[in-house]
Design an enzyme around this catalytic site. Structure first.
Site, short mmCIF file in Angstrom:
data_model
loop_
_atom_site.label_atom_id
_atom_site.label_comp_id
_atom_site.label_asym_id
_atom_site.label_seq_id
_atom_site.Cartn_x
_atom_site.Cartn_y
_atom_site.Cartn_z
N THR A 1 70.12 -4.17 -6.80
CA THR A 1 70.72 -5.20 -5.95
C THR A 1 72.20 -4.87 -5.79
OG1 THR A 1 69.20 -6.87 -6.81
CG2 THR A 1 71.14 -7.66 -5.64
N LYS B 1 67.84 -9.96 0.20
CA LYS B 1 67.96 -10.28 -1.23
C LYS B 1 69.06 -11.34 -1.44
CE LYS B 1 67.76 -9.84 -5.80
NZ LYS B 1 66.64 -10.10 -6.69
N LYS C 1 76.99 -11.24 -10.37
CA LYS C 1 77.18 -10.05 -9.50
C LYS C 1 76.58 -10.33 -8.12
CE LYS C 1 74.05 -6.86 -10.01
NZ LYS C 1 73.05 -6.53 -9.02
P1 NAP Z 1 69.26 -3.16 -17.07
O1 NAP Z 1 68.10 -3.48 -17.95
O2 NAP Z 1 70.63 -3.49 -17.56
O3 NAP Z 1 69.16 -1.61 -16.68
C1 NAP Z 1 70.14 -1.00 -15.89
C2 NAP Z 1 69.77 0.45 -15.75
O4 NAP Z 1 70.74 1.09 -14.92
C3 NAP Z 1 69.77 1.22 -17.08
O5 NAP Z 1 68.77 2.20 -17.03
C4 NAP Z 1 71.17 1.84 -17.09
O6 NAP Z 1 71.25 3.00 -17.88
C5 NAP Z 1 71.31 2.18 -15.63
N1 NAP Z 1 72.71 2.33 -15.23
C6 NAP Z 1 73.63 1.35 -15.11
N2 NAP Z 1 74.81 1.85 -14.72
C7 NAP Z 1 74.62 3.18 -14.58
C8 NAP Z 1 75.47 4.24 -14.20
N3 NAP Z 1 76.75 4.04 -13.86
N4 NAP Z 1 74.96 5.48 -14.17
C9 NAP Z 1 73.67 5.69 -14.51
N5 NAP Z 1 72.82 4.74 -14.89
C10 NAP Z 1 73.29 3.49 -14.92
O7 NAP Z 1 69.11 -3.91 -15.64
P2 NAP Z 1 67.80 -4.41 -14.89
O8 NAP Z 1 67.51 -5.80 -15.35
O9 NAP Z 1 66.74 -3.39 -14.94
O10 NAP Z 1 68.37 -4.55 -13.40
C11 NAP Z 1 68.59 -3.41 -12.59
C12 NAP Z 1 68.92 -3.87 -11.17
O11 NAP Z 1 67.85 -4.67 -10.66
C13 NAP Z 1 70.20 -4.73 -11.05
O12 NAP Z 1 70.85 -4.44 -9.85
C14 NAP Z 1 69.65 -6.15 -11.05
O13 NAP Z 1 70.52 -7.05 -10.39
C15 NAP Z 1 68.35 -5.95 -10.28
N6 NAP Z 1 67.30 -6.94 -10.57
C16 NAP Z 1 67.01 -7.31 -11.85
C17 NAP Z 1 66.02 -8.26 -12.08
C18 NAP Z 1 65.68 -8.72 -13.49
O14 NAP Z 1 64.96 -9.72 -13.64
N7 NAP Z 1 66.14 -8.05 -14.54
C19 NAP Z 1 65.32 -8.83 -11.02
C20 NAP Z 1 65.62 -8.42 -9.72
C21 NAP Z 1 66.61 -7.48 -9.49
P3 NAP Z 1 71.55 2.91 -19.47
O15 NAP Z 1 70.23 2.73 -20.13
O16 NAP Z 1 72.20 4.18 -19.80
O17 NAP Z 1 72.48 1.72 -19.67
#
Ligand code: NAP
EC number: 1.1.1.60
Length: 290
Positions: free
Chosen positions: A97, A172, A240
């Site tokens: 997102t 979104k 965010k």
């Molecule tokens: P998360 O568990 O915090 O995972 C984030 C992922 O991105 C990790 O693999 C992290 O790597 C990687 N990452 C972050 N910054 C990076 C960078 N600069 N370079 C390389 N890798 C990087 O987050 P998530 O919950 O999966 O969410 C991911 C996205 O989906 C976000 O944009 C969020 O808003 C969206 N989203 C989430 C949900 C939800 O319910 N969680 C629902 C809809 C949408 P590391 O392991 O090295 O930290």
């Protein structure tokens, strides 16, 4: 079956990549923190790569789900970024997102290299990713979308193209705007019930069947009543997203007074130590004040 790379094995990306492997796609994963990629190949059939560029090399589709605008730029650009490894004709699908602005910027850079780009943010949370039933909102050319849609289908209940590059991210934003005020309303309703001496379970059983019913009420009212927030979509992520919504509204002239207010309420939740709590934790703030 396609040759695909998946970049970012977080809460969402890890199970999404798993669904691709289960469908029979040839999957190569990459994660900044290598331990997660190691864990993924331990549980699924597929390979892991040392950099995003290496994972993207030879892939028909490169899918990503990372954090915010800057994270996406880092994963796409530079010598070890995905675009450096992708061959002309390959398509990048972004499930992060992010703003429509960074989407259009990266989509234009991708086009210069002969790459396709589809913005494809998701809704449905961790459970939706694990169960492969996400709602996917897409933007990009009709041809890129048509090619990517059968791959995305591995973890989607519904996937739709809303328009050109950035349209998925704008959809979104609409999703998050619709949630913000609703969750605050639900929090106030449950708080009012507590003060008035009504039992939450009995209340929700009856009002959820009428005009007040919603996904939030069906899935979150009980846990809100129990003050449980250690799951779901984090407040930090929601802030965010609402920041992106408010910045975009400034550009387009849309009026979002309730969204702006609820964003400040989430800031209060962060001050209560709830940055990683689920978004339904707005009720903790209402209780703290009440
Ligand atoms: P998360 O568990 O915090 O995972 C984030 C992922 O991105 C990790 O693999 C992290 O790597 C990687 N990452 C972050 N910054 C990076 C960078 N600069 N370079 C390389 N890798 C990087 O987050 P998530 O919950 O999966 O969410 C991911 C996205 O989906 C976000 O944009 C969020 O808003 C969206 N989203 C989430 C949900 C939800 O319910 N969680 C629902 C809809 C949408 P590391 O392991 O090295 O930290």
């Amino acid at each position: 079956m396609a040759k695909v790379a998946f970049l970012g094995l977080g809460v969402m990306g890890f199970p999404m990549a798993g669904h691709l492997a289960a469908r029979g796609h040839a999957v190569t994963v990459w994660n900044r923190t290598a331990a997660k990629a190691e864990a993924w190949v331990g549980q699924h059939s597929g390979q892991r790569a040392a950099t995003a560029a290496e994972a993207a090399s030879g892939a028909d589709f490169v899918l990503a789900c990372v954090g915010n605008d800057d994270d996406l730029r880092q994963v796409c650009l530079g010598a070890t970024g995905a675009f450096a490894g992708m061959a002309p004709g390959a398509i990048f699908v972004d499930h992060t997102t992010v703003s429509a602005q960074v989407t259009r910027e990266l989509s234009a850079l991708a086009a210069e290299k002969g790459l396709g780009f589809v913005d494809a943010p998701v809704s449905g949370g961790q459970a939706g990713a694990e169960n492969g039933v996400l709602s996917v909102m897409c933007g990009g050319s009709a041809a890129d979308y048509a090619a990517a849609e059968p791959v995305i289908a591995a973890y989607a209940r519904i996937c739709r193209r809303l328009g050109e590059s950035g349209a998925g991210q704008l959809a979104k934003m609409c999703n998050q705007i619709a949630i913000a005020g609703l969750v605050q309303g639900l929090a106030e309703s449950l708080h009012f019930a507590e003060k008035a001496g009504l039992e939450a379970g009995a209340l929700v059983e009856v009002i959820s069947q009428g005009a007040a019913g919603s996904w939030q009420m069906a899935n979150r009212a009980q846990t809100m009543a129990e003050n449980r927030f250690d799951f779901g979509f984090a407040v930090d992520w929601m802030r965010k997203d609402l920041g992106i919504c408010l910045a975009t509204a400034n550009e387009t002239g849309a009026s979002l007074p309730v969204t702006a207010l609820v964003d400040q309420f989430y800031k209060d939740v962060q001050k209560l130590g709830g940055g990683r709590w689920d978004t339904s934790s707005l009720i903790a703030r209402v209780r703290a004040l009440g």
